[in-house]
Design an enzyme around this catalytic site. Structure first.
Site, PDB file in Angstrom:
ATOM      1  N   HIS A 257      24.722  13.390 -12.085  1.00  0.00           N
ATOM      2  CA  HIS A 257      26.178  13.254 -12.008  1.00  0.00           C
ATOM      3  C   HIS A 257      26.574  11.796 -11.913  1.00  0.00           C
ATOM      4  O   HIS A 257      27.601  11.460 -11.349  1.00  0.00           O
ATOM      5  CB  HIS A 257      26.726  13.995 -10.790  1.00  0.00           C
ATOM      6  CG  HIS A 257      26.322  15.427 -10.741  1.00  0.00           C
ATOM      7  ND1 HIS A 257      25.214  15.848 -10.067  1.00  0.00           N
ATOM      8  CD2 HIS A 257      26.851  16.519 -11.340  1.00  0.00           C
ATOM      9  CE1 HIS A 257      25.099  17.167 -10.224  1.00  0.00           C
ATOM     10  NE2 HIS A 257      26.057  17.579 -10.998  1.00  0.00           N
TER      11      HIS A 257
ATOM     12  N   THR B 242      23.845  -4.238 -64.835  1.00  0.00           N
ATOM     13  CA  THR B 242      22.434  -4.389 -64.488  1.00  0.00           C
ATOM     14  C   THR B 242      21.710  -4.878 -65.734  1.00  0.00           C
ATOM     15  O   THR B 242      22.316  -5.041 -66.797  1.00  0.00           O
ATOM     16  CB  THR B 242      21.791  -3.045 -64.065  1.00  0.00           C
ATOM     17  OG1 THR B 242      21.684  -2.222 -65.233  1.00  0.00           O
ATOM     18  CG2 THR B 242      22.607  -2.325 -63.009  1.00  0.00           C
TER      19      THR B 242
END
Lengths: 541, 541
Positions: free
Chosen positions: B217, B470
Site C-alpha cells: 500500500h 530509393t
C-alpha cells in the site's frame, strides 16, 4: 531510471533464460548466444507447418511467450527494439522447419522485413518451403503505404497457429495469415514514452497530454492530444478504428503497452465494451499485455472482422499462460442483493437502571471529547474524542428504540448502532465486542463472563492483546476485576490505562506506526476512555 | 500523474464492470454499487465450501480475477487500498454460502480483519458456518507479531480452492489454509513507490535506491538499500526468505508489483532460478502480476514448502486467465545449432572479363565515397558513401575466392559477401538482390532477366517501389533498358537518379522520416550510386 537488469548487453539473453527456466521445460532454445536467440517448442516434431515470428525485444510477452502448441513454433529474438540478424532467423527456420514448410510472421519494420526476407532466401536455397507474411495493422497514418505492425500480429499468431496445429497446409496457413492481416487494424494511445534500458527516457509527452497513434518503439505518435479521461481516450481510439469495424462479428483486442495498471486497463475495457461501437464486437481478447513497448503507460486496441472459420481458430484453447483467451461479449451479469443484510430491528423495551447507566456512559464520553482528542493528537489524528462523542450523542437519541430490558438483544443492538454511527475501526471493534457479548448472553453466561468473552473475540479478530497499547489494556483488567465490583474494575482500568503511557512499542492499531518519542508519557486514548467510563460509573454508584 | 481513469470516485466500480464485461459471463456481481462490490462465480451452486477473499482494490488481479472454479468463489472489493465495509463482506458471505459453509481468506490488515470479522459474526448469527483465516506471510519485520498479508495469499487461494473444489469439508479447507499460511513467507523490493489515483506520488525512494521489505500500500519499506543490479536485488530478497525455505520441496512465487516490465521480471526469474537457493525450489509460479500495488516498480518473492497433498492442489489446472500455472523447476533445455547456417563456400574460378567489371564497379564506389557521403548527409547520417566503399574494398580483396566463371554461383556468393561486410539494411538488400538473381540464373534466365527478377524480390521484401526515393528509382529503369545496351541503361539510371531530387515525400527507407525541405533538390544517395556505376560502366565500354 533504475531498472531490474544487470547489464544492458546481457539483458535479452538473461530474460530468455528466465523465461525458459520458469517454463517447466515447455520451451527450448538454440545454443547460439549471444547473437542467435531462438526459442522453440520442446515438443516440436516438424510434422506440421512451422510458424516463426520474432523481431526486436521489448515487446514481451511477444513473441517468445506465445511459443506453444496452437500458436508459434519458434520466436527469433533481437536485442531491445532491434531486428534479429539474418543468421538468427535462418537458424530458427532450420531448427523447426520440416517437409511441411514454415511461415514467417513479420511485423512491418524495414529491418525485420529484410532480415527475415534474406533468411527466407537462404533457407529456400537449402531446399526448404518458406513463406513470409508482413503484418501492417497500424492505422495511425492512413496514407502511409508502410503501416507498422502492432498488436494485430497476435490475431495472426493465434489463427494461423490453430490452422497449422490442425494440420493445415503451408498454403492454407499462409492464406489465412494474409486474410487476417488484411482485416486487422490497430491504434494505440499513451500518456508517456518508454524507457529504453541504458538510455534516458525522452520527455516528449507533457503531463496532461496523450499521444495518439504511436508506435511500439517509442516513436512519436501521429498527434498529441489533451488527455481528458479514460472515456474520451477510448473514444478517440475507437473513432480511428471504426472504418475497420464493418459487420457485427468483430473481435477486439485490448492490449496493455506495458506499465498501465490492471485497474486502468479494466476501466478502459469498460469503456470499450460500453462504447457506441460495442454492438459490433462479438469477441474480446484481454485486457492483457500482449505486444508491449517496455514500460509504456498506454494501451492499444486492435480489431478484426472474423468469419466462422477464423472465429473457430481464434477461440481454440491453448496452454500458453501469456494468451488470455477469447471471450464472447455478453451483458454484465448482475445478481440482486441477498436477504439478511439489514439487521432485524429489535423490539424496544424499557429498563430504567440500564437506561441511566447507558446515558451516564454517553455523557461521560461527550464530556471527555476534547481531552481525548488532545491525547489522540499525540499519536494519531486527534479524533478519538470526537468519534466517541459523536457515537454517544447518536446512541442517546436512539435509546427509545433499544431493547433495554433484554441484555441478549440489547448487546447486538448496541453493536449495530455503534458500527453505523462510529467511523473507522473503533465502531467495528465495539460492534464485534457487543455482538459476541450478546452471543454469550444468549448462551446463558453471566453479563460479566459474557463481556469477557466479547473482549476475547475482539482480541482474536483484531489481533491486539494486553500490552499492545490499545483500549484492551484498560478493558481487560477491568472486566477481570468486575466480579469484585465496579470500584475494583475502575481501579484496574485506571492502572491499565496509565500503564499504556510507558508502552513505547505499540504493536497493534495505528500507534504501531508512530515513533516512540511521540508515545512515551501519554496514555493511549482508547484505554483512557475506558478508564474514564469505569471511574465515572464507580463514582456514581 | 495522468492516468486512464474517469473519476477517482467511480474507478473501482468501473474497473469491476470492465472485468465482468470481458469475462464472457464467467463472473457475476451483486447489485450493490457503489458500496457493495462483490464479484462471484456465475456457475456457483452453493454445493461446496465457498472461499471468499477481498480487501482494498489496487492489487489486481487479486482478488476478483482469481474468482473461478478451483480458486475463489467470491471477492469482496473495497475502494483503492481501503477495506470493504462489513455490509459488503456480509453480502458476499450471504450470496455464496450454502450448507457447507464458507472460509474467509483475509490479509492481515486491521481494517480487513475487523470488517471481515464482524461480517463473520453477523453471518454466524444468521445461522451460517463461517471460518476465517488471516494471512500474514510478510517476513520484512521478523519481530512484528502483526506481519502483513502479501502475495503468499495466492498459495491459500489456490490450495484451499482446489480442496474446496474437490468437495473438501469446511474443516479440511480451513486446516489446509492455516497450514499453508504457517508455511508461507514473502518479501518485496521496489525501485519506486506507487501512484494512488488522485494523489501525488510520494517521492520517497531516491533514484538509485531500492526499498526492501515494503508493503503493498505504498508503506515505507524496512530499509532503503543501494540498488546495484537485478542479481544483488534478488539475493537480498532470497537471503530474507532463506529461513523459510527448509527442505527441497519449496514452491517459489515471483510476483510483479505492478509496473515492472516483463523483460525485467524474466531477468529476476533468471536470478531466482539460478541463485544459490534454487536447489531448494521444486515448483515456480510466475513471473506474473498476482498481488500488485498499483503501478509499483517492484517485485516480491513468496516461498512455501509443500507436501504432496498441497503440491497436488497447487498444480491442479484452473481456467482462470490471471493464474499463470505452476511449473516444475528443471534445467533450461538447449539445442545445438542446426546445420546449414554457414553458406557453402563456392569453388573459386577465374573469368577475366567479369573480374574487370567487378573491379571497375568497386573502384567507382571507392572513388565516390566522399561525394555520396555528402549527399547522404542531406537526408541521413552521411555514411552511404563509406558503407559502399568499405564493402567495395572488401569485395576487391575477396575476388580470388569468387566463382567468377559461373554467374549462378557468383551471384549468391556476392550476396553473402556483401551481407557480411556491409552494415545495416543496405547489405541485406544487396544480398537479397544477388541471391534472388542467382536463383533466377539457376532457373536458366538471361542475366538481364535474372537481375530484373532480383530487383522485384528486393521490392517485395523491402516494400519499396519506383517513386519511393530509393536506389530502385535508378536501378529499375536501368535494368529495364539493359537489353538495349549499357549506354541506354546508364542514361535511364541517370534520369531516374536525378528524378529523386524532386521526390519530396519519401515513402520507404530512412528518408521517409526526414522533413521534405531536407530532401528537395538532392538526389537520393543510393540512386546516385547506381547511376554512377552504370555511367562508369558505359563510359569504359
Amino acid at each position: 531510471m533504475t531498472q531490474f537488469i544487470n547489464t544492458k548487453e546481457s539483458l535479452v539473453t538473461e530474460a530468455i533464460e528466465g523465461l525458459l527456466a520458469t517454463s517447466g521445460g515447455r520451451l527450448t532454445r538454440l545454443d547460439g548466444y549471444p547473437h542467435i536467440k531462438v526459442v522453440f517448442r520442446s515438443d516440436w516434431d516438424k510434422s506440421k507447418v512451422a510458424l516463426i515470428s520474432g523481431g526486436g525485444s521489448g515487446h514481451e510477452p511477444a513473441h517468445a511467450e506465445f511459443v506453444g502448441a496452437g500458436m508459434l513454433t519458434a520466436a527469433v529474438c533481437g536485442e531491445v527494439f532491434a531486428s534479429p540478424s539474418v543468421d538468427a532467423v535462418l537458424a530458427g527456420i532450420l531448427a523447426v522447419t520440416g517437409d511441411s514448410g514454415c511461415l514467417l510472421i513479420v511485423k512491418n519494420y524495414t529491418g525485420d522485413r529484410l532480415n527475415f526476407g534474406l533468411a527466407a532466401e537462404r533457407a529456400r536455397a537449402l531446399g526448404l518451403k518458406v513463406e513470409m507474411v508482413v503484418v501492417d495493422d497500424d492505422v495511425a497514418l492512413p496514407d502511409l503505404p508502410q503501416a507498422r505492425g502492432l498488436a494485430g500480429t497476435l490475431f495472426v499468431h493465434k489463427i494461423a497457429g490453430a490452422i497449422a496445429e490442425d494440420n493445415g497446409s503451408l498454403e492454407m496457413v499462409t492464406d489465412a495469415a494474409k486474410t487476417v492481416i488484411s482485416r486487422s487494424a490497430s491504434i494505440g494511445m499513451s500518456l508517456d514514452t518508454c524507457t529504453v534500458p541504458g538510455s534516458v527516457k525522452e520527455d516528449r509527452i507533457q503531463l496532461g497530454n496523450a499521444e495518439l497513434g504511436l508506435g511500439i518503439h517509442g516513436e512519436a505518435g501521429v498527434e498529441q492530444v489533451t488527455f481528458e479521461n479514460a472515456k474520451t481516450a477510448m473514444q478517440m481510439v475507437l473513432q480511428k478504428l471504426e472504418p475497420h469495424m464493418p459487420g457485427g462479428d468483430v473481435v477486439a483486442l485490448l492490449n496493455n503497452l506495458g506499465a498501465t495498471t490492471p485497474l486502468e486497463m479494466s476501466i478502459l475495457a469498460n469503456e470499450l465494451m460500453h462504447s457506441p461501437y460495442a454492438e459490433k464486437i462479438k469477441f474480446v481478447i484481454g485486457p492483457a499485455p500482449l505486444m508491449t513497448s517496455l514500460d509504456m503507460h498506454g494501451f492499444s486496441v486492435s480489431v478484426m472482422s472474423v468469419d466462422d472459420v477464423h472465429a473457430d481458430a481464434l477461440t481454440q484453447p491453448v496452454s500458453i499462460p501469456a494468451w488470455p483467451g477469447v471471450q464472447e461479449r455478453m451483458p454484465v451479469k448482475i445478481s440482486r442483493l441477498p436477504d439478511g443484510l439489514t439487521p432485524v430491528k429489535p423490539i424496544p423495551s424499557s429498563h430504567p437502571a440500564t437506561r441511566s447507566t447507558v446515558l451516564a456512559i454517553c455523557d461521560m464520553l461527550i464530556e471527555a471529547e476534547s481531552s481525548l482528542n488532545t491525547l489522540d493528537a499525540k499519536s494519531g489524528d486527534g479524533d478519538t474524542g470526537s468519534t466517541l462523542a459523536t457515537a454517544a450523542r447518536s446512541l442517546k437519541e436512539s435509546l427509545d428504540r433499544m431493547p433495554l430490558a433484554d441484555l441478549t438483544q440489547l448487546m447486538p443492538a448496541l453493536g449495530n448502532e455503534l458500527s453505523q454511527t462510529m467511523g473507522g475501526s473503533s465502531g467495528v471493534i465495539l460492534a464485534i465486542f457487543f455482538n459476541a457479548t450478546g452471543d454469550a448472553c444468549a448462551r446463558g453466561l453471566t453479563i460479566q463472563s459474557a463481556l469477557a468473552e466479547g473482549l476475547a473475540r475482539v482480541s482474536q479478530v483484531g489481533g491486539a492483546k494486553v500490552g499492545d497499547r490499545t483500549m484492551i489494556d484498560a478493558l481487560h483488567p477491568a472486566l477481570q476485576a468486575l466480579p469484585k465490583g465496579i470500584q475494583a474494575a475502575a481501579a484496574e482500568a485506571r492502572t491499565g490505562a496509565d500503564a499504556t503511557a510507558s508502552i513505547i512499542k505499540a504493536k497493534a492499531g495505528r500507534a504501531a506506526y508512530v515513533p516512540e518519542e511521540n508515545l512515551i508519557g501519554h496514555n493511549d486514548p482508547g484505554a483512557e476512555a475506558v478508564a474514564l467510563v469505569f471511574e465515572g460509573l464507580a463514582s456514581s454508584t
